[in-house]
Design a protein around this motif. Structure first.
Motif, PDB file in Angstrom:
ATOM      1  N   ASP A 103       0.703  -1.205   0.118  1.00  7.14           N
ATOM      2  CA  ASP A 103      -0.383   0.196  -0.163  1.00  7.14           C
ATOM      3  C   ASP A 103       1.065   1.449  -0.604  1.00  7.14           C
ATOM      4  OD1 ASP A 103      -2.519  -1.080   0.160  1.00  7.14           O
ATOM      5  OD2 ASP A 103      -2.104  -1.382   2.506  1.00  7.14           O
ATOM      6  N   LEU A 104       1.975   1.493   0.934  1.00  8.69           N
ATOM      7  CA  LEU A 104       2.829   2.552   0.764  1.00  8.69           C
ATOM      8  C   LEU A 104       4.132   2.517   0.096  1.00  8.69           C
ATOM      9  CD1 LEU A 104       2.654   4.515   2.964  1.00  8.69           C
ATOM     10  CD2 LEU A 104       1.951   1.825   3.733  1.00  8.69           C
ATOM     11  N   LEU A 105       4.037   1.054  -0.550  1.00 14.38           N
ATOM     12  CA  LEU A 105       5.240   1.761  -2.481  1.00 14.38           C
ATOM     13  C   LEU A 105       3.620   2.258  -3.261  1.00 14.38           C
ATOM     14  CD1 LEU A 105       7.245  -1.207  -2.743  1.00 14.38           C
ATOM     15  CD2 LEU A 105       7.828   0.482  -1.641  1.00 14.38           C
ATOM     16  N   LEU A 124      10.359   5.963  -7.285  1.00 17.62           N
ATOM     17  CA  LEU A 124      10.355   6.521  -5.610  1.00 17.62           C
ATOM     18  C   LEU A 124      11.663   7.530  -5.353  1.00 17.62           C
ATOM     19  CD1 LEU A 124       8.558   5.955  -3.001  1.00 17.62           C
ATOM     20  CD2 LEU A 124      11.281   5.042  -2.145  1.00 17.62           C
ATOM     21  N   GLU A 125      11.366   9.135  -4.799  1.00 21.18           N
ATOM     22  CA  GLU A 125      11.351   9.999  -5.001  1.00 21.18           C
ATOM     23  C   GLU A 125      11.905   9.925  -3.396  1.00 21.18           C
ATOM     24  OE1 GLU A 125      13.015  11.645  -7.243  1.00 21.18           O
ATOM     25  OE2 GLU A 125      11.532  10.729  -8.337  1.00 21.18           O
ATOM     26  N   ASP A 126      13.270   9.098  -3.087  1.00 21.58           N
ATOM     27  CA  ASP A 126      13.405   9.171  -0.932  1.00 21.58           C
ATOM     28  C   ASP A 126      13.115  10.685  -1.098  1.00 21.58           C
ATOM     29  OD1 ASP A 126      14.006   8.199   1.281  1.00 21.58           O
ATOM     30  OD2 ASP A 126      16.489   7.672   0.710  1.00 21.58           O
ATOM     31  N   PRO A 127      12.315  11.186   0.350  1.00 22.82           N
ATOM     32  CA  PRO A 127      12.397  12.261   0.304  1.00 22.82           C
ATOM     33  C   PRO A 127      13.713  12.617   1.711  1.00 22.82           C
ATOM     34  CG  PRO A 127      10.821  11.040   1.839  1.00 22.82           C
ATOM     35  CD  PRO A 127      11.435   9.941   0.530  1.00 22.82           C
ATOM     36  N   TYR A 128      14.134  11.387   2.426  1.00 22.73           N
ATOM     37  CA  TYR A 128      15.373  11.306   2.958  1.00 22.73           C
ATOM     38  C   TYR A 128      16.593  11.783   2.730  1.00 22.73           C
ATOM     39  CZ  TYR A 128      11.810   9.013   6.859  1.00 22.73           C
ATOM     40  OH  TYR A 128      11.460   8.527   7.818  1.00 22.73           O
ATOM     41  N   PRO A 136      11.898  -2.453  -6.294  1.00 22.08           N
ATOM     42  CA  PRO A 136      11.400  -2.112  -4.884  1.00 22.08           C
ATOM     43  C   PRO A 136      12.655  -2.595  -3.682  1.00 22.08           C
ATOM     44  CG  PRO A 136       9.991  -3.049  -6.451  1.00 22.08           C
ATOM     45  CD  PRO A 136      11.669  -2.446  -6.994  1.00 22.08           C
ATOM     46  N   GLY A 137      13.428  -3.823  -3.790  1.00 22.62           N
ATOM     47  CA  GLY A 137      13.916  -4.572  -2.798  1.00 22.62           C
ATOM     48  C   GLY A 137      14.901  -3.229  -2.666  1.00 22.62           C
ATOM     49  N   LEU A 173       4.510   6.318   8.267  1.00 23.23           N
ATOM     50  CA  LEU A 173       4.847   5.295   7.244  1.00 23.23           C
ATOM     51  C   LEU A 173       5.600   5.602   6.551  1.00 23.23           C
ATOM     52  CD1 LEU A 173       3.054   2.130   7.342  1.00 23.23           C
ATOM     53  CD2 LEU A 173       5.242   2.201   8.746  1.00 23.23           C
ATOM     54  N   LEU A 174       6.699   5.842   5.788  1.00 21.81           N
ATOM     55  CA  LEU A 174       8.037   6.206   4.538  1.00 21.81           C
ATOM     56  C   LEU A 174       8.565   5.016   3.853  1.00 21.81           C
ATOM     57  CD1 LEU A 174       8.056  10.261   6.140  1.00 21.81           C
ATOM     58  CD2 LEU A 174       5.637   9.636   4.164  1.00 21.81           C
ATOM     59  N   PRO A 175       7.707   4.879   3.003  1.00 22.81           N
ATOM     60  CA  PRO A 175       9.189   4.129   1.853  1.00 22.81           C
ATOM     61  C   PRO A 175      10.580   5.058   1.765  1.00 22.81           C
ATOM     62  CG  PRO A 175       6.967   4.238   0.817  1.00 22.81           C
ATOM     63  CD  PRO A 175       6.750   5.249   2.110  1.00 22.81           C
TER      64      PRO A 175
END
Length: 231
Positions: A103-105, A124-128, A136-137, A173-175
């Motif tokens: 769901d989060l992805l 995915l643009e990683d916010p961190y 995905p892995g 939750l954050l990917p």
């Protein structure tokens, strides 16, 4: 039926046949501000850059209660239920038939390719870190307020239903990049902040939003650090 209509029907059938068996592909909107994404169902985590946003963020943080860090004795991941369980009683996405991770992805990823619930491909643009991740892995889903931190600050006394909600709540939750998540471990903001300085105020606000929702105190050092990110 005219020749033109027949050609159109055939073209439509060919397109449908071409799509059969392929994962569904979708796109997602840009990252949302934590100030307007208070239930966590909108995509990602956008930086807070204007003076007004940062003042509003600081106001959220100021409302936190504080107390010293408690013991980690008795902590176990299973205290919060099965990993990515779809059975939380009171949060978005629960009971939809998909794992919380998927769901989060799907919430935060762009250019998704899915096979049922499972996300097979994304951007995915990683916010961190600011990195763009396509595998995905390489992604881990971070608990913004870590489960072990919550345990030490009072979650040990919660009913199981509340702990299950906490672990599966999209607000918490954050990917993100897996290496950044592993570096964070169970730390609060005084011990760890995202490497990307531009996102730190937004991260502090999201940490505060989760803590306030679950009436969870933070340490004085964590609160001070969080406020400093939004000055």
């Amino acid at each position: 039926m005219s020749t033109r209509d027949t050609i159109a029907v055939i073209a439509g059938a060919v397109m449908i046949l071409a799509l059969i068996g392929k994962p569904a592909t979708t796109s997602r909107a840009a990252a949302a501000s934590p100030l307007t994404n208070t239930d966590g169902t909108r995509s990602g985590l956008a930086p807070l850059t204007t003076g007004t946003e940062r003042r509003q963020g600081a106001d959220v943080i100021r409302g936190l209660r504080t107390r010293p860090m408690g013991s980690k004795a008795g902590y176990d991941r299973l205290n919060y239920g099965a990993n990515w369980a779809d059975t939380a009683p009171g949060v978005p996405y629960a009971h939809n038939g998909c794992r919380t991770r998927d769901d989060l992805l799907a919430r935060d990823g762009h250019d998704l390719a899915r096979d049922g619930c499972a996300v097979k491909r994304l951007r995915l643009e990683d916010p961190y870190t600011g990195r763009t991740i396509t595998r995905p892995g390489q992604i881990q889903v971070d608990h913004v307020v870590p489960l072990s931190y919550a345990w030490r600050m009072g979650a040990r006394s919660w009913p199981m239903s509340k702990r299950l909600d906490f672990a599966q709540d999209p607000l918490n939750l954050l990917p993100v990049d897996g290496a950044a998540n592993e570096a964070k471990d169970g730390s609060g903001p005084a011990s760890w902040l995202p490497p990307r300085a531009r996102i730190r105020c937004a991260y502090a606000v999201r940490f505060a939003q989760v803590a306030r929702k679950y009436r969870l105190p933070v340490t004085p050092a964590d609160k001070s650090t969080m406020l400093a990110q939004c000055r």
